[in-house]
Design a protein around this motif. Structure first.
Motif, PDB file in Angstrom:
ATOM      1  N   ALA A  60      51.195  55.102  14.395  1.00 29.26           N
ATOM      2  CA  ALA A  60      50.882  55.512  13.027  1.00 29.26           C
ATOM      3  C   ALA A  60      49.385  55.700  12.830  1.00 29.26           C
ATOM      4  CB  ALA A  60      51.419  54.467  12.036  1.00 29.26           C
ATOM      5  N   ALA A  61      48.588  54.996  13.631  1.00 23.76           N
ATOM      6  CA  ALA A  61      47.127  55.073  13.474  1.00 23.76           C
ATOM      7  C   ALA A  61      46.516  56.194  14.311  1.00 23.76           C
ATOM      8  CB  ALA A  61      46.498  53.735  13.879  1.00 23.76           C
ATOM      9  N   LEU A  62      47.199  56.585  15.379  1.00 21.82           N
ATOM     10  CA  LEU A  62      46.618  57.568  16.301  1.00 21.82           C
ATOM     11  C   LEU A  62      46.275  58.919  15.670  1.00 21.82           C
ATOM     12  CD1 LEU A  62      48.364  57.264  19.777  1.00 21.82           C
ATOM     13  CD2 LEU A  62      45.929  56.993  19.221  1.00 21.82           C
ATOM     14  N   PRO A  63      47.120  59.466  14.816  1.00 21.73           N
ATOM     15  CA  PRO A  63      46.804  60.808  14.314  1.00 21.73           C
ATOM     16  C   PRO A  63      45.423  60.897  13.662  1.00 21.73           C
ATOM     17  CG  PRO A  63      49.086  60.311  13.874  1.00 21.73           C
ATOM     18  CD  PRO A  63      48.466  59.040  14.406  1.00 21.73           C
ATOM     19  N   PHE A  64      45.027  59.861  12.910  1.00 19.32           N
ATOM     20  CA  PHE A  64      43.703  59.923  12.285  1.00 19.32           C
ATOM     21  C   PHE A  64      42.614  59.928  13.343  1.00 19.32           C
ATOM     22  CE2 PHE A  64      39.842  57.875  10.726  1.00 19.32           C
ATOM     23  CZ  PHE A  64      39.474  58.800   9.763  1.00 19.32           C
ATOM     24  N   TYR A  65      42.675  58.980  14.273  1.00 23.80           N
ATOM     25  CA  TYR A  65      41.574  58.853  15.233  1.00 23.80           C
ATOM     26  C   TYR A  65      41.547  59.991  16.252  1.00 23.80           C
ATOM     27  CZ  TYR A  65      40.293  54.415  13.237  1.00 23.80           C
ATOM     28  OH  TYR A  65      39.845  53.462  12.358  1.00 23.80           O
TER      29      TYR A  65
ATOM     30  N   GLY B 256      31.120  54.598  24.212  1.00 22.01           N
ATOM     31  CA  GLY B 256      31.927  53.469  23.743  1.00 22.01           C
ATOM     32  C   GLY B 256      33.315  53.921  23.352  1.00 22.01           C
ATOM     33  N   HIS B 257      34.050  53.015  22.721  1.00 24.55           N
ATOM     34  CA  HIS B 257      35.370  53.428  22.272  1.00 24.55           C
ATOM     35  C   HIS B 257      35.857  52.615  21.085  1.00 24.55           C
ATOM     36  CE1 HIS B 257      35.636  51.008  25.999  1.00 24.55           C
ATOM     37  NE2 HIS B 257      36.592  50.350  25.383  1.00 24.55           N
ATOM     38  N   VAL B 258      36.868  53.192  20.453  1.00 24.02           N
ATOM     39  CA  VAL B 258      37.636  52.500  19.422  1.00 24.02           C
ATOM     40  C   VAL B 258      38.873  51.940  20.100  1.00 24.02           C
ATOM     41  CG1 VAL B 258      38.961  52.783  17.292  1.00 24.02           C
ATOM     42  CG2 VAL B 258      36.799  54.016  17.585  1.00 24.02           C
ATOM     43  N   GLU B 259      39.141  50.664  19.879  1.00 24.63           N
ATOM     44  CA  GLU B 259      40.318  50.012  20.461  1.00 24.63           C
ATOM     45  C   GLU B 259      41.293  49.685  19.329  1.00 24.63           C
ATOM     46  OE1 GLU B 259      40.385  46.627  23.722  1.00 24.63           O
ATOM     47  OE2 GLU B 259      40.221  45.697  21.754  1.00 24.63           O
ATOM     48  N   LEU B 260      42.388  50.401  19.305  1.00 20.05           N
ATOM     49  CA  LEU B 260      43.427  50.101  18.316  1.00 20.05           C
ATOM     50  C   LEU B 260      44.316  48.994  18.865  1.00 20.05           C
ATOM     51  CD1 LEU B 260      44.483  53.747  17.328  1.00 20.05           C
ATOM     52  CD2 LEU B 260      42.797  52.264  16.207  1.00 20.05           C
ATOM     53  N   LEU B 261      44.631  48.022  18.030  1.00 26.18           N
ATOM     54  CA  LEU B 261      45.409  46.857  18.448  1.00 26.18           C
ATOM     55  C   LEU B 261      46.561  46.635  17.476  1.00 26.18           C
ATOM     56  CD1 LEU B 261      42.364  44.503  19.050  1.00 26.18           C
ATOM     57  CD2 LEU B 261      43.815  45.512  20.830  1.00 26.18           C
ATOM     58  N   ALA B 262      47.769  46.592  18.009  1.00 30.16           N
ATOM     59  CA  ALA B 262      48.950  46.326  17.186  1.00 30.16           C
ATOM     60  C   ALA B 262      49.706  45.152  17.792  1.00 30.16           C
ATOM     61  CB  ALA B 262      49.849  47.554  17.122  1.00 30.16           C
ATOM     62  N   PRO B 263      50.311  44.321  16.956  1.00 31.86           N
ATOM     63  CA  PRO B 263      50.961  43.116  17.483  1.00 31.86           C
ATOM     64  C   PRO B 263      52.266  43.413  18.213  1.00 31.86           C
ATOM     65  CG  PRO B 263      51.311  43.302  15.112  1.00 31.86           C
ATOM     66  CD  PRO B 263      50.372  44.415  15.491  1.00 31.86           C
TER      67      PRO B 263
ATOM     68  N   GLN C 293      47.645  38.661  25.353  1.00 32.80           N
ATOM     69  CA  GLN C 293      47.025  38.639  24.030  1.00 32.80           C
ATOM     70  C   GLN C 293      47.988  39.070  22.931  1.00 32.80           C
ATOM     71  OE1 GLN C 293      42.993  40.384  23.984  1.00 32.80           O
ATOM     72  NE2 GLN C 293      42.891  40.043  26.189  1.00 32.80           N
ATOM     73  N   GLY C 294      49.209  39.386  23.325  1.00 28.96           N
ATOM     74  CA  GLY C 294      50.232  39.725  22.331  1.00 28.96           C
ATOM     75  C   GLY C 294      49.988  41.047  21.631  1.00 28.96           C
ATOM     76  N   VAL C 295      49.374  41.998  22.346  1.00 32.32           N
ATOM     77  CA  VAL C 295      49.031  43.267  21.689  1.00 32.32           C
ATOM     78  C   VAL C 295      49.430  44.489  22.506  1.00 32.32           C
ATOM     79  CG1 VAL C 295      47.043  42.338  20.416  1.00 32.32           C
ATOM     80  CG2 VAL C 295      46.697  43.304  22.709  1.00 32.32           C
ATOM     81  N   HIS C 296      49.748  45.535  21.757  1.00 36.84           N
ATOM     82  CA  HIS C 296      49.702  46.887  22.282  1.00 36.84           C
ATOM     83  C   HIS C 296      48.313  47.422  21.954  1.00 36.84           C
ATOM     84  CE1 HIS C 296      54.032  46.754  22.780  1.00 36.84           C
ATOM     85  NE2 HIS C 296      54.194  46.514  21.497  1.00 36.84           N
ATOM     86  N   ALA C 297      47.688  48.111  22.919  1.00 38.90           N
ATOM     87  CA  ALA C 297      46.321  48.583  22.698  1.00 38.90           C
ATOM     88  C   ALA C 297      46.199  50.041  23.098  1.00 38.90           C
ATOM     89  CB  ALA C 297      45.336  47.745  23.519  1.00 38.90           C
ATOM     90  N   ALA C 298      45.300  50.727  22.431  1.00 40.80           N
ATOM     91  CA  ALA C 298      44.969  52.113  22.772  1.00 40.80           C
ATOM     92  C   ALA C 298      43.466  52.260  22.680  1.00 40.80           C
ATOM     93  CB  ALA C 298      45.644  53.091  21.820  1.00 40.80           C
ATOM     94  N   LEU C 299      42.889  52.942  23.666  1.00 40.93           N
ATOM     95  CA  LEU C 299      41.449  53.202  23.684  1.00 40.93           C
ATOM     96  C   LEU C 299      41.181  54.675  23.441  1.00 40.93           C
ATOM     97  CD1 LEU C 299      40.246  51.220  26.856  1.00 40.93           C
ATOM     98  CD2 LEU C 299      40.021  50.548  24.454  1.00 40.93           C
ATOM     99  N   LEU C 300      40.272  54.926  22.522  1.00 41.81           N
ATOM    100  CA  LEU C 300      39.819  56.292  22.249  1.00 41.81           C
ATOM    101  C   LEU C 300      38.317  56.353  22.475  1.00 41.81           C
ATOM    102  CD1 LEU C 300      41.966  55.537  19.534  1.00 41.81           C
ATOM    103  CD2 LEU C 300      42.077  58.012  19.887  1.00 41.81           C
TER     104      LEU C 300
ATOM    105  N   GLY D 214      39.071  63.536  16.223  1.00 42.81           N
ATOM    106  CA  GLY D 214      38.901  64.278  17.468  1.00 42.81           C
ATOM    107  C   GLY D 214      38.531  63.416  18.664  1.00 42.81           C
ATOM    108  N   LEU D 215      38.831  62.116  18.597  1.00 38.09           N
ATOM    109  CA  LEU D 215      38.502  61.236  19.723  1.00 38.09           C
ATOM    110  C   LEU D 215      39.585  61.356  20.797  1.00 38.09           C
ATOM    111  CD1 LEU D 215      37.377  58.029  17.786  1.00 38.09           C
ATOM    112  CD2 LEU D 215      36.027  60.034  18.457  1.00 38.09           C
ATOM    113  N   GLU D 216      39.147  61.304  22.050  1.00 42.40           N
ATOM    114  CA  GLU D 216      40.099  61.435  23.153  1.00 42.40           C
ATOM    115  C   GLU D 216      40.797  60.106  23.418  1.00 42.40           C
ATOM    116  OE1 GLU D 216      40.370  62.763  27.864  1.00 42.40           O
ATOM    117  OE2 GLU D 216      38.415  62.483  26.922  1.00 42.40           O
ATOM    118  N   LEU D 217      42.122  60.138  23.409  1.00 42.50           N
ATOM    119  CA  LEU D 217      42.910  58.959  23.779  1.00 42.50           C
ATOM    120  C   LEU D 217      42.864  58.834  25.296  1.00 42.50           C
ATOM    121  CD1 LEU D 217      44.972  56.677  23.125  1.00 42.50           C
ATOM    122  CD2 LEU D 217      46.765  58.421  23.316  1.00 42.50           C
TER     123      LEU D 217
END
Lengths: 137, 137
Positions: free
Chosen positions: A17-22, A51-58, A39-46, A27-30
């Motif tokens: 749900a968060a990926l479309p914005f980022y 550097g990068h944005v790290e999205l973290l979902a439980p 750590q109990g997370v799903h993570a995505a790096l853009l 325009g950040l590359e996934l």
């Protein structure tokens, strides 16, 4: 001691749900997705510059990210600083009396080694140091 | 569209109380201090690689930073992305239907031009775009 802003960690309810914005609006590359069970997370790096944005979902309701979301909702979770020698930085922080969550490195995303500094030591900011698996481009 | 993580903004009660950790323990160089009256903040910039940590303390009790501190205490306040052409990025965001706090650039710290994106557009993250006064080194 710290060589760069490595990433900001952003707590979200659902990665997809968060990926479309980022990815699509900013325009950040996934560049990476990973489930970090310890750590109990799903993570995505853009990527953004070096550097990068790290999205973290439980993954589950009792993970740290799930508690964060329950307490204050989606938003900025932590900041991570890149280091070249994580053991040396941890030794220096411990010698300075800094309260650490991890007094030795543990496995992080994408083969990195990471450690967290306690927010009580940083003025309320959950702060991570990360030594990448290999030098960043 | 975004060229780098420019900085993280950290809300603190007092700049001088927060500086020893960032400057002396983490070893970051304090490169700038400024009072930004229009935003109701005292600010300090500490370099980390090509980005920086921006410490923000309130001038007065009704500023945005003061309300943030009252609501959730000291901690991560926003993330800022560096851009080369802030007008072009604002046009692209507006065209994508992104809710903006600033639909045109306003003066930021150290001669930069900045604009904030509303947290409702970013999954809860107060996000800033910043065009530095001159190319960063």
């Amino acid at each position: 001691m710290l060589s760069a802003l490595d990433h900001v960690g952003v707590a979200v309810e659902e990665i997809d749900a968060a990926l479309p914005f980022y990815r699509d609006v900013l325009g950040l590359e996934l560049v990476h997705r990973e489930t970090v069970a310890a750590q109990g997370v799903h993570a995505a790096l853009l990527d953004v510059g070096g550097g990068h944005v790290e999205l973290l979902a439980p993954i589950e309701a009792d993970s740290g990210i799930a508690r964060f979301l329950a307490r204050q909702g989606a938003g900025l979770h932590h900041v991570a600083y890149r280091v070249e020698d994580i053991e040396a930085v941890l030794r220096a922080l411990a010698a300075a009396g800094v309260r650490l969550i991890d007094d030795r490195p543990r496995p992080g995303i994408r083969g990195s080694r990471v450690a967290f500094v306690h927010p009580s030591a940083t003025g309320g900011v959950l702060s991570e140091i990360v030594q990448p698996a290999e030098p960043s481009n």
